[in-house]
Design an enzyme around this catalytic site. Structure first.
Site, PDB file in Angstrom:
ATOM      1  N   THR A   1       0.850  -1.369  -0.059  1.00 13.54           N
ATOM      2  CA  THR A   1      -0.132   0.006   0.096  1.00 13.54           C
ATOM      3  C   THR A   1       0.883   1.297   0.023  1.00 13.54           C
ATOM      4  OG1 THR A   1       0.092   0.139   2.617  1.00 13.54           O
ATOM      5  CG2 THR A   1      -1.942  -1.182   1.273  1.00 13.54           C
ATOM      6  N   TYR A   2       0.138   2.265  -0.150  1.00 13.79           N
ATOM      7  CA  TYR A   2       0.927   3.576  -0.247  1.00 13.79           C
ATOM      8  C   TYR A   2       2.246   3.766   0.847  1.00 13.79           C
ATOM      9  CZ  TYR A   2       1.775   8.661  -0.866  1.00 13.79           C
ATOM     10  OH  TYR A   2       2.113   9.803  -1.325  1.00 13.79           O
TER      11      TYR A   2
END
Length: 199
Positions: A34-35
């Site tokens: 994820t980010y």
């Protein structure tokens, strides 16, 4: 920096590659984390559920500690969730052939830490003994693992290095101990370590 000995720049470059997408055989280009520019500890409900299912299937129901780990904090900016694998079922072993050595090491660290963070606490049994020797008192303690919990998925390198303690067998308050060896050692206060990029 501490675990893999990477500089901040290298870590972020590798993380960006894992986030943007890796060519995985049979799946195309997939972002596997994820980010990365976040320090949030929040996990989405879907990821929570997927982790719960994965841990139950692969480690057993006793190792499932997902519910107890979700902390609520008020009034913080929290646009992105924690850095985690996009799919917990995509284990490091499954994607190893698609990643460079350094990408694999970073992904493995992220995957292991995320998985461990969703697992139950480890439980230790500690025995502490106070020894009277003339005018002197000595303390000794030892602990053994009763339940591995999250340590089954991830253990800090520092913890692995700790030597295994000797289990104290059947000692009670009337036990007489005999001195086998006296090892005189002098300890000096160490100056604080130099700052590293990590510290």
């Amino acid at each position: 920096a501490k675990v893999l000995n990477f500089s901040t720049q290298k870590t972020m470059r590798l993380a960006q590659q894992l986030y943007e997408g890796i060519e995985i055989a049979g799946a195309g280009t997939v972002g596997i984390i994820t980010y990365l520019r976040t320090d949030s500890t929040r996990i989405s409900a879907e990821a929570q559920e997927a982790a719960k299912q994965y841990i139950t299937e692969n480690f057993g129901q006793d190792y499932n500690g997902s519910e107890s780990r979700q902390e609520k904090r008020g009034k913080i900016q929290d646009a992105h969730e924690a850095i985690r694998p996009t799919d917990i079922a995509r284990t490091p072993a499954l994607v190893k052939d698609s990643l460079s050595r350094d990408q694999f090491r970073l992904y493995q660290l992220i995957w292991k830490r995320f998985t461990a963070s969703r697992m139950s606490n480890a439980i230790y049994e500690t025995t502490s003994v106070k020894i009277q020797a003339g005018n002197y008192k000595f303390n000794v303690s030892t602990s053994k693992v009763k339940f591995e919990g999250f340590e089954l998925a991830y253990t800090e390198a520092d913890d692995e290095k700790k030597e295994k303690a000797v289990t104290l067998k059947s000692i009670d308050k009337d036990t007489n101990l005999s001195l086998v060896e006296l090892m005189p050692k002098q300890h000096f206060t160490q100056p604080p370590a130099h700052y590293t990029e990590a510290s």
